[in-house]
Design a protein around this motif. Structure first.
Motif: not given
Lengths: 760, 760
Positions: A221, A447, A449, A506, A508, A590, B573-576
């Motif tokens: 990213r 949070p 995921s 994906f 994290h 998540s 979506m699943g971002i940190t």
């Protein structure tokens, strides 16, 4: 589940056959080297690369002009190569890609850089002063997200505040109020494998990066953002890692490599491996040196009433994950104790020193060192046994955390009891022996995921696609166990595919002790999804209902029947000439976002989906004539929710304790006027097998309702309590308290001398 | 959908930047060469490799003793290297891996093989006789599956019988009964990229194979079976293919490579590339030469009453897919016509010649040549226009196939009409011009399965994981279009990951015109699954119901609102540091098994999930003085269900027609006493741009209820009708009928001479 399955990659690694990143060769591959700043803070006036470019064998020379923009997960403050100024000794100024390393190194010597030196700042406390030289002038502009709070016009890039109850009232209600300041040193991860990265621009417009990273999706990213490409145009393939310990999270060598790979012709890949020297100070990270001031109030009966702390993390020249480390610790200032009144200020401060970042424990080892030293001091003050004192104040299920979270799966009391028992508390075996305790209280990244795919082949063999990086911690084995358990096949039939962002879904990142919990859940869900498909297919073939079937050891059984079972391989899945269809499962896990954080109090700040607890009791022997501390034994009791692989957990604990011994007694990267002086394994000592204590690992299973089979994690915890346990044991042995890590013989001798002086 | 999206890999391929298999280099890679039998049938008495082993640079020499066992999808009749006997000129006897090709070739010359020559058989009809030399003595033992029927003790490895109605009664009710025999030649695929394979045994116990294969999962499964490994231990990575046309299905070079890679030290990879000469006769395959005898009865009014056919496919030394080709054609003997009484015998026969296998059309081009030549002869006999005659008998929706399947999506009549119109039927434009028609009726591989994953990144970019091989046919573009359509994103934001069996999920294989239908459905389902997750997440974030949202062009809209829409990239979506979870979709598509086949009648045999229909009208000019045929124009009307990418379909049709012209007029691999004589592009002529006719492509869309958006496929069809259309046009032009392909000037001159002789 709960079985000590040997590592699925053990044979390969033990026999030296594993192919690590540094072993990788690609056709046409070029070798990159980086010219680094010799000055801690300076303006770049001119970079003359003309001679380097003319050297035969040189294929590209880059400077800050070639790949502009800045990267950074939290604060985009870091250039690939510096353009306007350098901020620490080691900051990249230019790069060379050449046909071999010798040529690349020779070319570096031909690059001429003109600097204008700037005043530098090395002491974080001085850096916080109003008129300190600014490491980053344009600080405010790069922040993203609502959770980091820079102090404008200063070097403080995050100030996390925690306010709970009335701390002054708490001190007033206390019988004793004690204040101390503790410090920790700059330590390095010392993973045996250095950082490597290979970057290649593909003819298709794709960018492929091979990297020794713990965070493939973050690298992907961030590179996409840096290069302004769609995310799917960047492919990050994780090489086999020889250790990480947090040192391989976020972008590291990748931007240096990318700039070179962009410039070379014919899509040749460019590889950069850091030297051991570079590992110590350049590009890579160190653990944040810290200054932790704790004022705590306690009643005579041992009840903790209030705690006020000021924590300063020295993040060096760039923020990296410093702001998150600061928040993580800022949220955890109660330690594993019930303290009604809390006041915390945690600061992340820039200096002109090597970059600090993630390191197993993420700021918590520093804080636990201070906290549990302070706890012993308090216990001593009120004349209470430190274990009893801790038990009296320890958190319990349903207690409320410093940020207002109702805590679940709280094994701290049992950890304290078990560690006490395992060490034989207060049954010392020799003169100058001492015992001490340390504890652990750590959140996990929330949070966050994880996602996984599970593919079943027609012979019943399984592939798990996950982006969790097995850097030696054994995650692949645990994920294989979870998939095997869920699918009802044998672990040996499960293969875990190594992370590659184009294909493995994906995650994290492999950090924060989160893989077993998060990826474990995702794999469990994906395997359950695959199993559902399998049983439906089998039910049709066997003419029973899916719910009447169960899978065990690679066989399917009709529930309640005493039949022999039929092998999974007899269920036809997508085979050319038969019934059936392919079996592919998917799973995502998540943790939902919390209520927004209150900036002034820290209340409501992202509650952690789980907290890890632990207690370690150490027994040491101190030689008062030399000041040398020998750690005889560490009893390490850790609440990891549920043990999936005992052997693996034991290995994690033992390894971490040894690292903790290093932090406690010997490790310190010394920086003089910004210059690192001991960047090798002779001058920077880490524990060897001879320094390793006997470790007695105890597992406490305060199962977590959301964890896979109740599991939480055990990646980081066992490093954090060790220093305090040793420090407290040293005090127990010889009556002197060292407040600054590492506890070197010199410091002990000096303290003994001072103590003797006082007595006289 | 329905848009001519340019190939997503067009720029890369057109600019010469694509990296094909032969371009691949791996570190430490060795080069393999194969010693092949110079005799068509012989016992191996002794193989002396001692001198070759001693040649410096040689790293391994293998013979049949090194990797025993046999492989084969249908009949396991093929060794990697021959052990006891050789069965055709080109059969592998020994292999060498060396540091370079020159050394490997030199080593081959040092290997001494003693043979005892055996009587050979080259003519398939002779091979079917009772006392013919047996190519495989132990024929019966390798079969698997209930659908192939060898004739014990003979060279016939499959005899597919079809019986429907009463064919003798049908002949009795006919006014005309005509019998003819047609033949087709041995032709080669001539894909520009030769076969390549690289095999590497990994230290982990894994086997990795890079292969120019159309069937990665078949290669994986067959290699696992051959090596007795669990399937997940074998990884097949598909290289970028430069054409396939069926020549790259099943195991090809892989076993030769594997035997060498097993024997070399230090896990070095071994690469084999076939030479162009080898492509023509060795390891690879050719199209089955055929002898097709058709007896057909028709009433004066043009109604087809009965058809009896005997089809002999010469499969050469090994079965490969020959038995399936035989079945496929055996099921299709009605052609696209309604014929109440049918009797068919289709034979697959071993001879001591190069191996025949899959080739675009899978036996159907051979049969359609015979069938549509016969249709013209019948039409002429009853004095009816061939188009009118075909229309009268053509199948319609709901008709029943030869094996009892109720047909759906039947576009043949419309194809005939459109082709007639596009050519300007019977409006010939010159002397010695002629017009003719051919048709197509083809099943697809049934049952078969496909599976796909779809991953969405947080910027809205997409990755499709599919094991469909884009060998130039454009499947990646079509799959990207399907994923884009389903997800509501732009095609340019979709990347299709190339097949790798460890990660991209199961696919039966890229063949049989099945990819758009099967994989298209799997990708559509996977994208829908991902979209469901996206809309649920978006709905939560936007506080609406998921069903109120729609996705278009990378934006989400609330249905019915005139708002601007919000970009998919704003859905977290699943971002940190935000809400959200990873979005991963899965899809599988399988066609269920049919009722079992009746061995004596072929009734109930696996019905095809779809049938392809087509009609081509050709206009030719024949030079009666030279016998040269020039194909001026081909009007090709094809029922492909639904057009997803018009440009791509047009390219498929044009390419196939040109191959059809080659088959019709020039191509023939000549075998003399088992020895191929024209194994190069000088002596084996394929059509050049100068030989290519004007092609007018017409799409008929008889949408299929199970196809994605109604689509079927168009990979193979357009090759099949061309030869008959040309042959019939030649007859129309000059009144002579050639029944044996290719229609060479020599045959025309000879026929003209005979015709003239008859007239005299």
């Amino acid at each position: 589940m709960g079985t000590s399955v040997p590592r699925i990659d053990a044979v390969e690694k033990v026999t030296g056959r594993a192919v690590y990143g540094p072993d990788l060769k690609l056709p046409g591959m070029l070798h990159g080297k980086v010219l680094r700043s010799p000055l801690p803070h300076a303006r770049i006036l001119n970079v003359d690369t003309s001679k380097a470019e003319q050297l035969p064998g040189v294929k590209a020379v880059v400077t800050g002009k070639d790949l502009t923009g800045r990267y950074g997960l939290i604060i985009q403050d870091q250039p690939a190569y510096c353009l306007e100024k350098v901020r620490y000794i080691g900051d990249p100024v230019a790069g060379v890609a050449a046909v071999d390393l010798d040529t690349a190194e020779e070319a570096l010597e031909l690059i001429k850089v003109d600097y204008e030196e700037l005043p530098a700042v090395f002491d974080p406390l001085k850096a916080m002063e109003p008129n300190a030289p600014l490491v980053h002038e344009e600080l405010g502009s790069y922040f993203h997200g609502p959770v980091f709070f820079p102090v404008a016009g200063t070097n403080t890039c995050n100030h996390f505040k925690l306010r709970k109850g009335d701390v002054e009232e708490g001190f007033r209600q206390s019988d004793f109020v004690i204040e101390n300041t503790f410090t920790t040193s700059m330590v390095q991860h010392c993973h045996l494998e250095p950082h490597i990265s290979i970057a290649k621009f593909e003819p298709s417009g794709q960018v492929t990066i091979w990297s020794s990273t713990q965070h493939p999706y973050t690298v992907r990213r961030e590179v996409a953002r840096f290069l302004k490409l769609p995310i799917n145009r960047v492919r990050v393939i994780v090489t086999c890692l020889g250790g990480g310990f947090g040192g391989k999270v976020m972008l590291k060598v990748e931007p240096l490599c990318l700039a070179l790979a962009m410039k070379v012709k014919n899509y040749r890949p460019v590889k950069i491996i850091l030297t051991r020297e570079e590992e110590f100070y350049a590009t890579s990270v160190v653990r944040h040196p810290s200054i932790i001031q704790i004022k705590a109030g306690v009643r005579k009966n041992g009840t903790l009433m209030a705690l006020k702390t000021k924590i300063v993390f020295d993040t060096g020249a760039y923020a990296d994950v410093g702001p998150v480390v600061t928040r993580s610790v800022g949220m955890s200032i109660s330690g594993p104790y019930r303290i009604p009144n809390l006041w915390g200020d945690a600061y992340c401060v820039y200096t002109n020193k090597p970059i600090a970042g993630a390191f197993r424990g993420f700021g918590i080892p520093q804080f636990m060192w201070a906290m549990d030293s302070q706890m012993d001091i308090l216990a001593k003050e009120i004349g209470m046994d430190p274990v009893e004192f801790r038990l009296k104040n320890a958190l319990e299920e349903g207690d409320v955390s410093a940020t207002g979270q109702i805590l679940h799966s709280v094994g701290i009391k049992e950890c304290i009891r078990q560690a006490t028992q395992a060490i034989g508390w207060r049954k010392k075996t020799g003169k100058y022996h001492g015992q001490g305790m340390g504890t652990l209280y750590k959140m996990t990244q929330t949070p966050s995921s994880s996602a996984a795919f599970v593919k079943l082949s027609e012979d019943g063999s399984v592939e798990v696609l996950s982006s969790t990086v097995d850097m030696g911690q054994g995650s692949n084995t645990v994920l294989a166990q979870i998939a095997a358990e869920e699918l009802g096949v044998e672990v040996k039939n499960v293969k875990v595919v190594s992370p590659d962002t184009s294909v493995t879904p994906f995650d994290h990142g492999t950090a924060s002790s989160r893989s077993t919990f998060h990826m474990g859940n995702a794999v469990k869900q994906a395997a359950a999804d695959a199993k559902k498909q399998l049983l439906e297919m089998a039910a049709e073939q066997l003419e029973v209902k899916p719910e009447d079937l169960e899978a065990r050891g690679g066989f399917l059984y009709v529930k309640g029947s005493s039949g022999k079972g039929i092998p999974i391989s007899s269920i036809r899945m997508g085979i050319t000439y038969g019934k059936g269809k392919p079996i592919i499962g998917r799973g995502t896990f998540s943790v939902p976002e919390a209520t927004p954080l209150d900036q002034e109090t820290g209340q409501g700040a992202y509650p952690s989906v789980f907290w890890l607890y632990g207690a370690q009791a150490a027994e040491v022997e101190v030689d008062p004539s030399t000041g040398k501390v020998e750690v005889l034994k560490v009893a390490a009791a850790h609440d990891l929710g549920r043990v999936i692989n005992p052997l693996n957990c034991e290995q994690q604990i033992e390894g971490a304790v040894v690292t903790g011994v290093g932090t406690a007694l010997m490790e310190e990267l010394i920086i003089r006027e910004g210059k690192p002086v001991n960047t090798n394994f002779r001058d920077y000592r880490i524990p060897t097998a001879l320094d390793a204590p006997e470790v007695s690992s105890v597992f406490v299973e305060a199962t977590h309702k959301e964890g896979p089979y109740g599991a939480k994690g055990v990646g980081e915890p066992a490093l954090a309590p060790t220093a305090a346990a040793i420090g407290n044991a040293v005090y127990d042995a010889i009556g002197v308290r060292i407040k600054d890590l590492p506890i070197t013989p010199e410091k002990i001798l000096k303290a003994l001398k001072e103590k003797a002086g006082k007595k006289e």
